[in-house]
Design an enzyme around this catalytic site. Sequence first.
Site, PDB file in Angstrom:
ATOM      1  N   ASP A 120      78.834  17.943  35.934  1.00 19.59           N
ATOM      2  CA  ASP A 120      78.272  17.713  34.591  1.00 19.59           C
ATOM      3  C   ASP A 120      79.284  17.023  33.675  1.00 19.59           C
ATOM      4  OD1 ASP A 120      76.287  17.825  32.674  1.00 19.59           O
ATOM      5  OD2 ASP A 120      76.818  19.859  32.019  1.00 19.59           O
TER       6      ASP A 120
ATOM      7  N   HIS B 256      77.863   7.699  34.495  1.00 21.05           N
ATOM      8  CA  HIS B 256      77.374   8.009  35.847  1.00 21.05           C
ATOM      9  C   HIS B 256      78.144   7.210  36.904  1.00 21.05           C
ATOM     10  CE1 HIS B 256      74.386  10.597  34.255  1.00 21.05           C
ATOM     11  NE2 HIS B 256      73.701   9.640  33.653  1.00 21.05           N
TER      12      HIS B 256
ATOM     13  N   LEU C  82      83.430  17.699  57.477  1.00 16.74           N
ATOM     14  CA  LEU C  82      82.778  18.226  56.269  1.00 16.74           C
ATOM     15  C   LEU C  82      81.301  17.820  56.226  1.00 16.74           C
ATOM     16  CD1 LEU C  82      82.984  19.399  53.304  1.00 16.74           C
ATOM     17  CD2 LEU C  82      83.487  17.058  52.576  1.00 16.74           C
TER      18      LEU C  82
HETATM   19  C1  IPE Z   1      72.720  19.924  35.709  1.00 17.07           C
HETATM   20  O1  IPE Z   1      73.198  19.273  34.600  1.00 17.07           O
HETATM   21  C2  IPE Z   1      72.170  18.943  36.710  1.00 17.07           C
HETATM   22  C3  IPE Z   1      73.149  18.103  37.387  1.00 17.07           C
HETATM   23  C4  IPE Z   1      74.443  18.126  37.204  1.00 17.07           C
HETATM   24  C5  IPE Z   1      72.609  17.174  38.356  1.00 17.07           C
HETATM   25  P1  IPE Z   1      72.279  19.021  33.323  1.00 17.07           P
HETATM   26  O2  IPE Z   1      73.113  18.256  32.360  1.00 17.07           O
HETATM   27  O3  IPE Z   1      70.978  18.430  33.715  1.00 17.07           O
HETATM   28  O4  IPE Z   1      72.006  20.498  32.804  1.00 17.07           O
HETATM   29  P2  IPE Z   1      71.688  21.052  31.351  1.00 17.07           P
HETATM   30  O5  IPE Z   1      70.548  20.239  30.799  1.00 17.07           O
HETATM   31  O6  IPE Z   1      72.942  20.881  30.537  1.00 17.07           O
HETATM   32  O7  IPE Z   1      71.369  22.483  31.563  1.00 17.07           O
HETATM   33  C1  IPE Z   2      75.640  15.075  34.898  1.00 16.16           C
HETATM   34  O1  IPE Z   2      76.066  14.488  33.719  1.00 16.16           O
HETATM   35  C2  IPE Z   2      74.852  14.116  35.754  1.00 16.16           C
HETATM   36  C3  IPE Z   2      73.404  14.404  35.794  1.00 16.16           C
HETATM   37  C4  IPE Z   2      72.815  15.426  35.270  1.00 16.16           C
HETATM   38  C5  IPE Z   2      72.580  13.452  36.520  1.00 16.16           C
HETATM   39  P1  IPE Z   2      75.152  14.433  32.427  1.00 16.16           P
HETATM   40  O2  IPE Z   2      74.396  13.157  32.436  1.00 16.16           O
HETATM   41  O3  IPE Z   2      74.328  15.653  32.308  1.00 16.16           O
HETATM   42  O4  IPE Z   2      76.256  14.395  31.290  1.00 16.16           O
HETATM   43  P2  IPE Z   2      76.204  15.128  29.876  1.00 16.16           P
HETATM   44  O5  IPE Z   2      75.964  16.577  30.143  1.00 16.16           O
HETATM   45  O6  IPE Z   2      75.082  14.506  29.114  1.00 16.16           O
HETATM   46  O7  IPE Z   2      77.530  14.859  29.287  1.00 16.16           O
HETATM   47 MG    MG Z   3      74.652  17.456  31.434  1.00 14.89          MG
END
Ligand code: IPE
Ligand code: IPE
Ligand code: MG
Length: 240
Positions: free
Chosen positions: A21, A38, A132
């Site tokens: 995240d 990303h 792995l």
């Molecule tokens: C969880 O992160 C999903 C992934 C890392 C793929 P999100 O950013 O979607 O989760 P929330 O919305 O903060 O709970």
């Molecule tokens: C995690 O990073 C990747 C996915 C959920 C696909 P985020 O896109 O949720 O990044 P933040 O949480 O908005 O910083």
């Molecule tokens: Mg996120």
Amino acid sequence: MSASSPPWTSQVPAHIGIIMDGNGRWAQKRKQLRTQGHLEGLKSAKRIVKAASDLGVRYLTLYVFSTENWKRTTEEVGFIMGLVKQYLRGELDFYRQNRIRIRHTGDPAGLPADIVKELHEAAEETRLFEGLQVILALNYGGRDEIIRAFRRLSGTGVSAGTVTEEALGQCLDNPDIPDPDLIIRSAGEYRISNFLLWEGAYSEYYFSDKLWPDWTGDDLAAAIADYQQRERRFGGLKNE
Ligand code: IPE
Ligand code: IPE
Ligand code: MG
């Protein structure tokens, strides 16, 4: 375990799950588009896969895209899917060199056909590699996985009244993979966001403030070192 053997957690966790995240915040901090985050997140995932492989981790489940992430803009969703495709296709030499096996967890039914094809091909090409195992959680939700498992089980003719933990567990996406020992979440959120709800029942959790694109092999090693200090009791008593 004999009294003289080391505590179980002194070992490298066999299975690590990671909620990767913070990609969007990483980009926003730099006044860049979320998509740039990303892209950096993908580089970080590659670093961590290599580090996990070098450290002797057996299974690594990466939370790539949740069943809830479809709520994001079409542009962002499309960009992430494009990255996944690029990763699956472009890294075959790397998987080969490192004997890495690629697998999937999540509902293929909700994914674009070209992504399902790439996932299938990467899984086939790497099927016999004994290093792995990287499990990509893509269109994955813990509740969704349990429901799909329940439907599979119903299909075997088992009646609801006789369902057991073992039988349902055997209908999950990858029943041969052991439950995660350690689940890591980056970027300072203290929640599970629908990740490995069934399998994570007794996992150790590790939360880090560091945004995912900033993660390096040292961060993974620090999470493992923290895990190695934990005492896992599984509801039992302290092992003295
Ligand atoms: C969880 O992160 C999903 C992934 C890392 C793929 P999100 O950013 O979607 O989760 P929330 O919305 O903060 O709970
Ligand atoms: C995690 O990073 C990747 C996915 C959920 C696909 P985020 O896109 O949720 O990044 P933040 O949480 O908005 O910083
Ligand atoms: Mg996120």
